[in-house]
Design an enzyme around this catalytic site. Structure first.
Site, PDB file in Angstrom:
ATOM      1  N   GLY A 110      54.464  33.497  15.238  1.00  0.00           N
ATOM      2  CA  GLY A 110      53.185  33.740  15.372  1.00  0.00           C
ATOM      3  C   GLY A 110      52.320  33.955  16.511  1.00  0.00           C
ATOM      4  O   GLY A 110      51.285  34.047  16.914  1.00  0.00           O
ATOM      5  N   GLN A 111      53.366  34.584  17.444  1.00  0.00           N
ATOM      6  CA  GLN A 111      52.807  34.762  18.765  1.00  0.00           C
ATOM      7  C   GLN A 111      52.167  36.021  18.887  1.00  0.00           C
ATOM      8  O   GLN A 111      52.561  37.087  18.350  1.00  0.00           O
ATOM      9  CB  GLN A 111      53.847  34.469  19.848  1.00  0.00           C
ATOM     10  CG  GLN A 111      53.293  34.796  21.345  1.00  0.00           C
ATOM     11  CD  GLN A 111      54.277  34.516  22.609  1.00  0.00           C
ATOM     12  OE1 GLN A 111      55.614  34.504  22.227  1.00  0.00           O
ATOM     13  NE2 GLN A 111      53.879  34.422  23.602  1.00  0.00           N
ATOM     14  N   HIS A 126      51.345  29.900  26.145  1.00  0.00           N
ATOM     15  CA  HIS A 126      50.256  29.118  26.129  1.00  0.00           C
ATOM     16  C   HIS A 126      50.464  28.080  25.057  1.00  0.00           C
ATOM     17  O   HIS A 126      51.254  28.081  24.007  1.00  0.00           O
ATOM     18  CB  HIS A 126      48.961  29.754  25.654  1.00  0.00           C
ATOM     19  CG  HIS A 126      49.283  30.668  24.470  1.00  0.00           C
ATOM     20  ND1 HIS A 126      49.753  31.896  24.602  1.00  0.00           N
ATOM     21  CD2 HIS A 126      48.896  30.322  23.368  1.00  0.00           C
ATOM     22  CE1 HIS A 126      49.948  32.352  23.510  1.00  0.00           C
ATOM     23  NE2 HIS A 126      49.232  31.711  22.467  1.00  0.00           N
ATOM     24  N   ASN A 167      53.399  28.893  20.019  1.00  0.00           N
ATOM     25  CA  ASN A 167      54.076  29.927  19.006  1.00  0.00           C
ATOM     26  C   ASN A 167      54.970  30.823  19.934  1.00  0.00           C
ATOM     27  O   ASN A 167      54.671  31.123  21.207  1.00  0.00           O
ATOM     28  CB  ASN A 167      52.893  30.759  18.332  1.00  0.00           C
ATOM     29  CG  ASN A 167      52.125  29.775  17.520  1.00  0.00           C
ATOM     30  OD1 ASN A 167      52.604  29.010  16.847  1.00  0.00           O
ATOM     31  ND2 ASN A 167      50.594  30.396  17.265  1.00  0.00           N
ATOM     32  N   ILE A 195      39.092  32.507  21.775  1.00  0.00           N
ATOM     33  CA  ILE A 195      38.031  33.196  21.419  1.00  0.00           C
ATOM     34  C   ILE A 195      37.655  33.235  19.931  1.00  0.00           C
ATOM     35  O   ILE A 195      36.811  33.433  19.332  1.00  0.00           O
ATOM     36  CB  ILE A 195      38.287  34.627  21.862  1.00  0.00           C
ATOM     37  CG1 ILE A 195      37.280  35.569  22.336  1.00  0.00           C
ATOM     38  CG2 ILE A 195      39.596  35.320  20.911  1.00  0.00           C
ATOM     39  CD1 ILE A 195      37.599  36.736  22.642  1.00  0.00           C
TER      40      ILE A 195
HETATM   41  P1  5GP Z   1      49.080  33.029  19.490  1.00  0.00           P
HETATM   42  O1  5GP Z   1      48.781  33.587  18.299  1.00  0.00           O
HETATM   43  O2  5GP Z   1      49.636  33.920  20.662  1.00  0.00           O
HETATM   44  O3  5GP Z   1      49.783  31.705  19.582  1.00  0.00           O
HETATM   45  O4  5GP Z   1      47.709  32.666  20.174  1.00  0.00           O
HETATM   46  C1  5GP Z   1      46.708  33.549  21.092  1.00  0.00           C
HETATM   47  C2  5GP Z   1      45.568  33.166  21.030  1.00  0.00           C
HETATM   48  O5  5GP Z   1      44.752  33.748  22.008  1.00  0.00           O
HETATM   49  C3  5GP Z   1      44.680  33.487  19.773  1.00  0.00           C
HETATM   50  O6  5GP Z   1      44.410  32.272  19.001  1.00  0.00           O
HETATM   51  C4  5GP Z   1      43.440  34.196  19.970  1.00  0.00           C
HETATM   52  O7  5GP Z   1      42.276  33.771  19.267  1.00  0.00           O
HETATM   53  C5  5GP Z   1      43.414  33.905  21.420  1.00  0.00           C
HETATM   54  N1  5GP Z   1      43.005  34.785  22.426  1.00  0.00           N
HETATM   55  C6  5GP Z   1      43.272  36.404  22.238  1.00  0.00           C
HETATM   56  N2  5GP Z   1      42.733  37.064  23.230  1.00  0.00           N
HETATM   57  C7  5GP Z   1      41.839  36.193  23.822  1.00  0.00           C
HETATM   58  C8  5GP Z   1      40.862  36.312  24.993  1.00  0.00           C
HETATM   59  O8  5GP Z   1      40.705  37.474  25.353  1.00  0.00           O
HETATM   60  N3  5GP Z   1      40.235  35.125  25.309  1.00  0.00           N
HETATM   61  C9  5GP Z   1      40.170  34.124  24.559  1.00  0.00           C
HETATM   62  N4  5GP Z   1      39.514  33.149  25.072  1.00  0.00           N
HETATM   63  N5  5GP Z   1      41.111  33.957  23.618  1.00  0.00           N
HETATM   64  C10 5GP Z   1      42.073  34.871  23.240  1.00  0.00           C
END
Ligand code: 5GP
Ligand code: ZN
Length: 112
Positions: A91-92, A98, A85, A32
């Site tokens: 940074g998660q 994912h 992450n 997103i």
């Molecule tokens: P993390 O920081 O956990 O490694 O990555 C989480 C990622 O999920 C972030 O890059 C964030 O922009 C993305 N994200 C969070 N909520 C949503 C959502 O509702 N839809 C999509 N497509 N991405 C999301």
């Protein structure tokens, strides 16, 4: 399934999100808030919080292969970065494991 998990909702198609890839175990969709021209998240359909919680070697191997397939389908033959992450210091922010697939520009190392 974690009832409050946004990625579970996406995997179960309870939240409308265009999927760029799907197979038996994984779905992938655009981030997103992309930080690269291509920024795709690959997630297992089954809920695991993060790497600390998953010991399934086959599923973890398949996650990387799915990331590669997404990269090739996205035209990232020049290279791409895969990031997982783990935990707050990693940074998660979304606690459903994912793999980020980042491409379409040069990614410096270390990332900073
Ligand atoms: P993390 O920081 O956990 O490694 O990555 C989480 C990622 O999920 C972030 O890059 C964030 O922009 C993305 N994200 C969070 N909520 C949503 C959502 O509702 N839809 C999509 N497509 N991405 C999301
Ligand atoms: Zn989940």
């Amino acid at each position: 399934m974690d009832n409050d998990c946004i990625f579970c909702k996406i995997a179960k198609k309870e939240m409308q999100t265009k999927l760029v890839f799907e197979n038996d175990d994984f779905v992938a969709f655009n981030d997103i808030k992309p930080v690269s021209p291509t920024h795709v998240l690959v997630i297992p359909k089954k809920h695991y919080k993060n790497l600390f919680e998953i010991d399934d070697k086959e599923l973890l191997g398949k996650l990387l292969l799915a990331a590669k397939e997404v990269a090739i389908k996205s035209g990232l033959q020049d290279g791409f970065r895969t990031v997982i992450n783990t935990g707050d210091n990693g940074g998660q922010t979304v606690y459903h494991i994912h793999a980020h697939v980042l491409g379409g520009r040069f990614h410096k190392w270390p990332p900073g």
